[in-house]
Design a protein around this motif. Structure first.
Motif, mmCIF file in Angstrom:
data_model
loop_
_atom_site.group_PDB
_atom_site.id
_atom_site.type_symbol
_atom_site.label_atom_id
_atom_site.label_comp_id
_atom_site.label_asym_id
_atom_site.label_seq_id
_atom_site.Cartn_x
_atom_site.Cartn_y
_atom_site.Cartn_z
ATOM 1 N N ALA A 165 0.844 -1.200 0.000
ATOM 2 C CA ALA A 165 0.000 0.000 0.000
ATOM 3 C C ALA A 165 0.877 1.247 0.000
ATOM 4 N N PRO A 166 0.320 2.380 -0.412
ATOM 5 C CA PRO A 166 1.106 3.610 -0.411
ATOM 6 C C PRO A 166 1.438 4.079 1.009
ATOM 7 N N GLY A 167 2.463 4.903 1.103
ATOM 8 C CA GLY A 167 2.856 5.472 2.385
ATOM 9 C C GLY A 167 4.332 5.260 2.644
ATOM 10 N N THR A 168 4.814 5.922 3.671
ATOM 11 C CA THR A 168 6.218 5.758 4.044
ATOM 12 C C THR A 168 6.425 4.347 4.599
ATOM 13 N N ILE A 169 7.666 3.931 4.670
ATOM 14 C CA ILE A 169 7.957 2.607 5.205
ATOM 15 C C ILE A 169 7.494 2.509 6.658
ATOM 16 N N ARG A 170 7.700 3.551 7.420
ATOM 17 C CA ARG A 170 7.274 3.513 8.820
ATOM 18 C C ARG A 170 5.751 3.429 8.941
ATOM 19 N N ALA A 171 5.037 4.147 8.109
ATOM 20 C CA ALA A 171 3.572 4.108 8.135
ATOM 21 C C ALA A 171 3.061 2.727 7.747
ATOM 22 N N ARG A 172 3.685 2.106 6.775
ATOM 23 C CA ARG A 172 3.247 0.775 6.341
ATOM 24 C C ARG A 172 3.571 -0.285 7.396
ATOM 25 N N ILE A 173 4.738 -0.168 8.018
ATOM 26 C CA ILE A 173 5.094 -1.113 9.085
ATOM 27 C C ILE A 173 4.146 -0.921 10.273
ATOM 28 N N ARG A 174 3.861 0.324 10.633
ATOM 29 C CA ARG A 174 2.915 0.594 11.718
ATOM 30 C C ARG A 174 1.556 -0.035 11.383
ATOM 31 N N ARG A 175 1.115 0.103 10.129
ATOM 32 C CA ARG A 175 -0.175 -0.458 9.715
ATOM 33 C C ARG A 175 -0.188 -1.978 9.899
ATOM 34 N N VAL A 176 0.894 -2.638 9.492
ATOM 35 C CA VAL A 176 0.984 -4.096 9.647
ATOM 36 C C VAL A 176 0.940 -4.474 11.127
ATOM 37 N N LEU A 177 1.739 -3.798 11.939
ATOM 38 C CA LEU A 177 1.808 -4.139 13.359
ATOM 39 C C LEU A 177 0.497 -3.819 14.093
ATOM 40 N N MET A 178 -0.127 -2.709 13.747
ATOM 41 C CA MET A 178 -1.406 -2.383 14.391
ATOM 42 C C MET A 178 -2.504 -3.334 13.935
ATOM 43 N N ASP A 179 -2.400 -3.866 12.740
ATOM 44 C CA ASP A 179 -3.336 -4.888 12.289
ATOM 45 C C ASP A 179 -3.213 -6.127 13.178
ATOM 46 N N VAL A 180 -1.979 -6.467 13.552
ATOM 47 C CA VAL A 180 -1.758 -7.585 14.469
ATOM 48 C C VAL A 180 -2.403 -7.280 15.825
ATOM 49 N N VAL A 181 -2.194 -6.076 16.318
ATOM 50 C CA VAL A 181 -2.793 -5.683 17.606
ATOM 51 C C VAL A 181 -4.318 -5.807 17.534
ATOM 52 N N ASP A 182 -4.897 -5.241 16.482
ATOM 53 C CA ASP A 182 -6.354 -5.299 16.337
ATOM 54 C C ASP A 182 -6.841 -6.742 16.253
ATOM 55 N N ASP A 183 -6.110 -7.558 15.515
ATOM 56 C CA ASP A 183 -6.481 -8.964 15.369
ATOM 57 C C ASP A 183 -6.406 -9.690 16.710
ATOM 58 N N GLU A 184 -5.365 -9.429 17.469
ATOM 59 C CA GLU A 184 -5.205 -10.094 18.760
ATOM 60 C C GLU A 184 -6.271 -9.673 19.758
ATOM 61 N N LEU A 185 -6.735 -8.445 19.672
ATOM 62 C CA LEU A 185 -7.713 -7.940 20.627
ATOM 63 C C LEU A 185 -9.155 -8.111 20.156
ATOM 64 N N ASP A 186 -9.336 -8.663 18.969
ATOM 65 C CA ASP A 186 -10.668 -8.949 18.441
ATOM 66 C C ASP A 186 -11.297 -10.035 19.323
ATOM 67 N N SER A 187 -12.426 -9.733 19.917
ATOM 68 C CA SER A 187 -13.035 -10.673 20.864
ATOM 69 C C SER A 187 -13.415 -11.991 20.206
ATOM 70 N N SER A 188 -13.706 -11.990 18.914
ATOM 71 C CA SER A 188 -14.070 -13.248 18.252
ATOM 72 C C SER A 188 -12.856 -14.142 18.021
ATOM 73 N N ALA A 189 -11.649 -13.567 18.049
ATOM 74 C CA ALA A 189 -10.434 -14.357 17.836
ATOM 75 C C ALA A 189 -9.960 -15.029 19.118
ATOM 76 N N ALA A 190 -10.436 -14.588 20.255
ATOM 77 C CA ALA A 190 -10.141 -15.202 21.553
ATOM 78 C C ALA A 190 -8.649 -15.339 21.832
ATOM 79 N N HIS A 191 -7.872 -14.306 21.498
ATOM 80 C CA HIS A 191 -6.437 -14.290 21.810
ATOM 81 C C HIS A 191 -5.733 -15.571 21.343
ATOM 82 N N ARG A 192 -6.008 -15.972 20.127
ATOM 83 C CA ARG A 192 -5.450 -17.242 19.653
ATOM 84 C C ARG A 192 -4.036 -17.129 19.115
#
Length: 190
Positions: free
Chosen positions: A76-103
Motif C-alpha cells: 500500500a502507499p505510504g512511508t515505510i514507517r507508516a506501512r510497518i505501523r499499519r501491519v503491526l497495528m493490524d496484528v494488535v487489532d487482530d489479537e484484541l478482536d473478541s471473536s479471535a479469543a487471543h489465539r
C-alpha cells in the motif's frame, strides 16, 4: 469409477485451520476435525491421509492467507514507517478482536508446540517466517535505496519480524496500551 468429491477442499482446509488454531495440534482430536470441517472421518482421511498431513496442509493454507495479507499491506502507499505501523497495528487489532479469543498466530503456535520436534512442521513454519521476513526485507531495501531509512535492510526485516510475532505472543495476555507501546517503540527504532 470414483465418485467426485462433494466438498471444496479449500473450505475444508480453512475449517481445519480454525480448529487447529483454537486447540493446537496435540489437543485436536479426530472428532474435533470432523465437527470443525463437517466431513466424516472417512472423507477426511481419504482426502488428507491423516491428522499430521492435514495439519501440514492447514499450515500451508494459513501461510497463503496470513503472509499474503502482510504483503498486500506492505504494498500500500505510504512511508515505510507508516506501512510497518499499519501491519503491526493490524496484528494488535487482530489479537484484541473478541471473536479471535487471543489465539495468536497459528505458525507461532505450531513453532512453540512442535518446532524442533516435528521436522515437517519446523520446515513449514520456517518457510512461513522467511516469506514474511522477505516481504519486510524487500520494502526496507527499497526504502534504504531511496534514503528513507538507514541501517541494514535484512537486520531491520528480522527485527520487525520478531516484533510482529512477539505481538502475537503478548496478545494472548496483554492489553491494547501495552501492545501499542511495542508498536510505537518498534517504529521509533526503525
Amino acid at each position: 469409477m470414483p465418485r467426485p468429491k462433494g466438498f471444496d477442499p479449500t473450505e475444508v482446509l480453512d475449517a481445519a485451520v480454525g480448529t487447529f488454531w483454537r486447540k493446537g495440534y496435540a489437543a485436536t482430536s479426530a472428532q474435533d476435525l470432523v465437527d470443525g470441517t463437517g466431513l466424516g472421518r472417512g472423507s477426511l482421511y481419504n482426502t488428507f491421509s491423516g491428522k499430521q498431513q492435514l495439519f501440514s496442509q492447514a499450515l500451508r493454507r494459513y501461510e497463503e492467507t496470513s503472509a499474503t495479507r502482510v504483503e498486500e499491506m506492505l504494498a500500500a502507499p505510504g512511508t515505510i514507517r507508516a506501512r510497518i505501523r499499519r501491519v503491526l497495528m493490524d496484528v494488535v487489532d487482530d489479537e484484541l478482536d473478541s471473536s479471535a479469543a487471543h489465539r495468536g498466530c497459528l505458525a507461532v503456535n505450531a513453532a512453540l508446540e512442535l518446532g524442533g520436534i516435528d521436522d515437517e512442521v519446523t520446515a513449514r513454519v520456517r518457510h512461513n517466517f522467511e516469506r514474511v521476513e522477505n516481504a519486510f526485507h524487500a520494502e526496507f531495501a527499497a526504502a534504504w535505496e531511496q534514503g528513507e531509512i538507514g541501517g541494514d535492510p535484512r537486520s531491520l526485516a528480522r527485527f520487525t519480524l520478531a516484533a510482529m510475532y512477539g505481538l502475537r505472543v503478548l496478545g494472548k495476555t496483554a492489553d491494547r496500551q501495552a501492545l501499542t507501546q511495542v508498536v510505537e517503540t518498534t517504529i521509533q527504532a526503525l
